[in-house]
Each structure stands twice: as C-alpha cells, then as structure tokens.
Design a protein around this motif. Structure first.
Motif, PDB file in Angstrom:
ATOM      1  N   LYS A   1       0.847  -1.189   0.000  1.00 20.07           N
ATOM      2  CA  LYS A   1       0.000   0.000   0.000  1.00 20.07           C
ATOM      3  C   LYS A   1       0.885   1.241   0.000  1.00 20.07           C
ATOM      4  N   HIS A   2       0.888   1.944  -1.121  1.00 20.33           N
ATOM      5  CA  HIS A   2       1.639   3.182  -1.257  1.00 20.33           C
ATOM      6  C   HIS A   2       0.687   4.301  -1.625  1.00 20.33           C
ATOM      7  N   LEU A   3       0.815   5.408  -0.927  1.00 16.40           N
ATOM      8  CA  LEU A   3      -0.017   6.590  -1.189  1.00 16.40           C
ATOM      9  C   LEU A   3      -1.499   6.247  -1.130  1.00 16.40           C
ATOM     10  N   GLY A   4      -1.853   5.329  -0.201  1.00 14.18           N
ATOM     11  CA  GLY A   4      -3.249   4.981   0.040  1.00 14.18           C
ATOM     12  C   GLY A   4      -3.849   3.963  -0.911  1.00 14.18           C
ATOM     13  N   VAL A   5      -3.048   3.436  -1.829  1.00 11.16           N
ATOM     14  CA  VAL A   5      -3.561   2.511  -2.841  1.00 11.16           C
ATOM     15  C   VAL A   5      -2.707   1.240  -2.851  1.00 11.16           C
ATOM     16  N   TYR A   6      -3.371   0.068  -2.859  1.00 11.97           N
ATOM     17  CA  TYR A   6      -2.630  -1.184  -3.006  1.00 11.97           C
ATOM     18  C   TYR A   6      -2.141  -1.314  -4.438  1.00 11.97           C
ATOM     19  N   GLN A   7      -0.862  -1.662  -4.571  1.00  9.95           N
ATOM     20  CA  GLN A   7      -0.223  -1.788  -5.875  1.00  9.95           C
ATOM     21  C   GLN A   7       0.593  -3.060  -5.923  1.00  9.95           C
ATOM     22  N   LYS A   8       0.891  -3.507  -7.138  1.00  9.02           N
ATOM     23  CA  LYS A   8       1.789  -4.641  -7.349  1.00  9.02           C
ATOM     24  C   LYS A   8       2.997  -4.161  -8.130  1.00  9.02           C
ATOM     25  N   LEU A   9       4.159  -4.712  -7.774  1.00  7.03           N
ATOM     26  CA  LEU A   9       5.411  -4.375  -8.434  1.00  7.03           C
ATOM     27  C   LEU A   9       6.208  -5.661  -8.607  1.00  7.03           C
ATOM     28  N   THR A  10       6.575  -5.975  -9.841  1.00  4.89           N
ATOM     29  CA  THR A  10       7.406  -7.141 -10.115  1.00  4.89           C
ATOM     30  C   THR A  10       8.779  -6.658 -10.550  1.00  4.89           C
ATOM     31  N   VAL A  11       9.822  -7.167  -9.874  1.00  4.34           N
ATOM     32  CA  VAL A  11      11.199  -6.828 -10.228  1.00  4.34           C
ATOM     33  C   VAL A  11      11.979  -8.113 -10.486  1.00  4.34           C
ATOM     34  N   GLN A  12      13.036  -7.962 -11.284  1.00  3.45           N
ATOM     35  CA  GLN A  12      13.936  -9.071 -11.583  1.00  3.45           C
ATOM     36  C   GLN A  12      15.356  -8.638 -11.260  1.00  3.45           C
ATOM     37  N   ILE A  13      16.138  -9.567 -10.719  1.00  2.08           N
ATOM     38  CA  ILE A  13      17.555  -9.297 -10.468  1.00  2.08           C
ATOM     39  C   ILE A  13      18.288  -9.461 -11.802  1.00  2.08           C
ATOM     40  N   ILE A  14      18.843  -8.347 -12.304  1.00  6.98           N
ATOM     41  CA  ILE A  14      19.465  -8.357 -13.632  1.00  6.98           C
ATOM     42  C   ILE A  14      20.984  -8.269 -13.580  1.00  6.98           C
ATOM     43  N   GLY A  15      21.544  -7.960 -12.419  1.00  6.82           N
ATOM     44  CA  GLY A  15      22.992  -7.914 -12.233  1.00  6.82           C
ATOM     45  C   GLY A  15      23.320  -8.441 -10.850  1.00  6.82           C
ATOM     46  N   PHE A  16      24.462  -9.154 -10.731  1.00  5.48           N
ATOM     47  CA  PHE A  16      24.752  -9.802  -9.460  1.00  5.48           C
ATOM     48  C   PHE A  16      26.233 -10.131  -9.387  1.00  5.48           C
ATOM     49  N   GLU A  17      26.943  -9.503  -8.445  1.00  4.00           N
ATOM     50  CA  GLU A  17      28.346  -9.806  -8.180  1.00  4.00           C
ATOM     51  C   GLU A  17      28.527  -9.854  -6.670  1.00  4.00           C
ATOM     52  N   LYS A  18      28.439 -11.041  -6.106  1.00  4.52           N
ATOM     53  CA  LYS A  18      28.523 -11.208  -4.652  1.00  4.52           C
ATOM     54  C   LYS A  18      29.942 -10.943  -4.186  1.00  4.52           C
ATOM     55  N   PRO A  19      30.164 -10.161  -3.145  1.00  9.62           N
ATOM     56  CA  PRO A  19      29.231  -9.435  -2.290  1.00  9.62           C
ATOM     57  C   PRO A  19      29.225  -7.925  -2.543  1.00  9.62           C
ATOM     58  N   THR A  20      29.511  -7.498  -3.772  1.00 12.22           N
ATOM     59  CA  THR A  20      29.706  -6.067  -4.007  1.00 12.22           C
ATOM     60  C   THR A  20      28.570  -5.363  -4.750  1.00 12.22           C
ATOM     61  N   MET A  21      27.657  -6.114  -5.398  1.00 10.62           N
ATOM     62  CA  MET A  21      26.644  -5.441  -6.198  1.00 10.62           C
ATOM     63  C   MET A  21      25.528  -6.380  -6.601  1.00 10.62           C
ATOM     64  N   PHE A  22      24.307  -5.855  -6.607  1.00  4.19           N
ATOM     65  CA  PHE A  22      23.222  -6.468  -7.366  1.00  4.19           C
ATOM     66  C   PHE A  22      22.295  -5.365  -7.827  1.00  4.19           C
ATOM     67  N   GLU A  23      21.569  -5.657  -8.903  1.00  4.54           N
ATOM     68  CA  GLU A  23      20.684  -4.655  -9.495  1.00  4.54           C
ATOM     69  C   GLU A  23      19.358  -5.295  -9.835  1.00  4.54           C
ATOM     70  N   ASP A  24      18.287  -4.582  -9.504  1.00  6.48           N
ATOM     71  CA  ASP A  24      16.958  -5.059  -9.891  1.00  6.48           C
ATOM     72  C   ASP A  24      16.287  -4.051 -10.800  1.00  6.48           C
ATOM     73  N   LYS A  25      15.411  -4.574 -11.637  1.00 12.32           N
ATOM     74  CA  LYS A  25      14.698  -3.756 -12.619  1.00 12.32           C
ATOM     75  C   LYS A  25      13.223  -4.120 -12.583  1.00 12.32           C
ATOM     76  N   MET A  26      12.374  -3.100 -12.642  1.00 11.33           N
ATOM     77  CA  MET A  26      10.934  -3.325 -12.663  1.00 11.33           C
ATOM     78  C   MET A  26      10.522  -3.939 -13.991  1.00 11.33           C
ATOM     79  N   LEU A  27       9.742  -5.020 -13.892  1.00  9.44           N
ATOM     80  CA  LEU A  27       9.146  -5.623 -15.076  1.00  9.44           C
ATOM     81  C   LEU A  27       7.711  -5.152 -15.257  1.00  9.44           C
ATOM     82  N   ASN A  28       6.989  -5.043 -14.145  1.00 10.92           N
ATOM     83  CA  ASN A  28       5.603  -4.564 -14.132  1.00 10.92           C
ATOM     84  C   ASN A  28       5.389  -3.757 -12.867  1.00 10.92           C
TER      85      ASN A  28
END
Length: 157
Positions: free
Chosen positions: A58-85
């Motif tokens: 619930k953000h700003l009074g409205v229920y929402q859905k957010l799908t993200v995917q991990i698109i970059g990953f270098e343990k233990p220094t970095m990971f990146e996620d990107k919204m799909l929907n």
C-alpha cells in the motif's frame, strides 16, 4: 526521470549486509508501514540473479503490485533489480557494497520515471522523489539495526 542516491554506513561485514539487502524476509520486516507482501516469484529467503519477486503493498493509500527481476549480481559487491511490471514507467535499483575497515558502505542508486508524461513529472517533483527517498531511508535504517545487532542470525540461517 528521478535518481535517488543514498549511502548508509553499517558496522557489519560486507557479506552480511549484502545478504540482508537481498533478503525477502528482511524486506517484509523493513516495510511494515506499507504492508509489503511477496506474492509471486521468490517469496522468502535470498533472491538470486535472474529471479523475480512480485510485491503487493500500500503506497499513497492505494494497493499496488510491483514485479522486479535481479538483472545484475556480483557477490558481495553489487546487485541490481529492474521493474518488469508496476506503477512506474520504469525503475531500476542498483545496490553496491564497499568494505571500509570493519564497516560496510551500502550505496543505493534508485532511478525511476513516472507514467503520464508531464503530469508524472509534476508528481515526481512535488512528492514522489521525497516519498521514495523516505521509503528507502526507512528500509536502510531497519537493515542497519538488524545487521549491527543479533537479529540478522534469524534471517540468514
């Protein structure tokens, strides 16, 4: 497009901070105010490269859905996620980690663009940037408390 950059100093080893940052369970704990719930994809444990998670919150009074995917990953220094929907036109979140003596510097670079063209840009300037900054700061504060105490053992074991 809006870019939010945060640096958080955490008195804990880099591996612990990295794993807590990608913990679905810690994310749920650190976002109690928005009732975040993982409803699809990875719904518990540590998210990995290529995996997705769909959040309902619930953000700003409205229920929402957010799908993200991990698109970059270098343990233990970095990971990146990107919204799909989700509610944004686009969104990426780069998480970087640096050792600094006995501390870890956790760096967030959160980039998003609102939908609705000109109206979206007005919303970004008026309130969305501040709202998202406070949301990320609150999450980082909770992560810091858990990483520096003993509660991290419950989440990573």
């Amino acid at each position: 497009m809006v870019t939010i950059k945060l640096n958080t100093k955490i008195q804990a080893p880099i591996e612990r901070v990295f794993d807590l940052s990608r913990s679905i369970d810690l994310h749920k704990l650190s976002t109690k105010g928005t009732n975040e719930e993982a409803i699809a994809g990875r719904t518990e444990g540590l998210i990995e490269l290529g995996e997705t998670v769909t959040w309902r919150a619930k953000h700003l009074g409205v229920y929402q859905k957010l799908t993200v995917q991990i698109i970059g990953f270098e343990k233990p220094t970095m990971f990146e996620d990107k919204m799909l929907n989700g509610a944004f036109k686009s969104m990426t979140h780069l998480h970087q980690f640096e050792e600094n003596g006995n501390d870890t510097i956790m760096k967030d670079e959160f980039v998003f663009e609102s939908p609705l063209g000109f109206i979206g840009r007005i919303a970004e300037a008026l309130f969305l940037k501040n709202y998202m900054t406070r949301f990320l700061e609150a999450r980082n504060k909770e992560l810091k408390v858990i990483a520096e105490g003993n509660d991290w053992k419950k989440l990573l074991n």
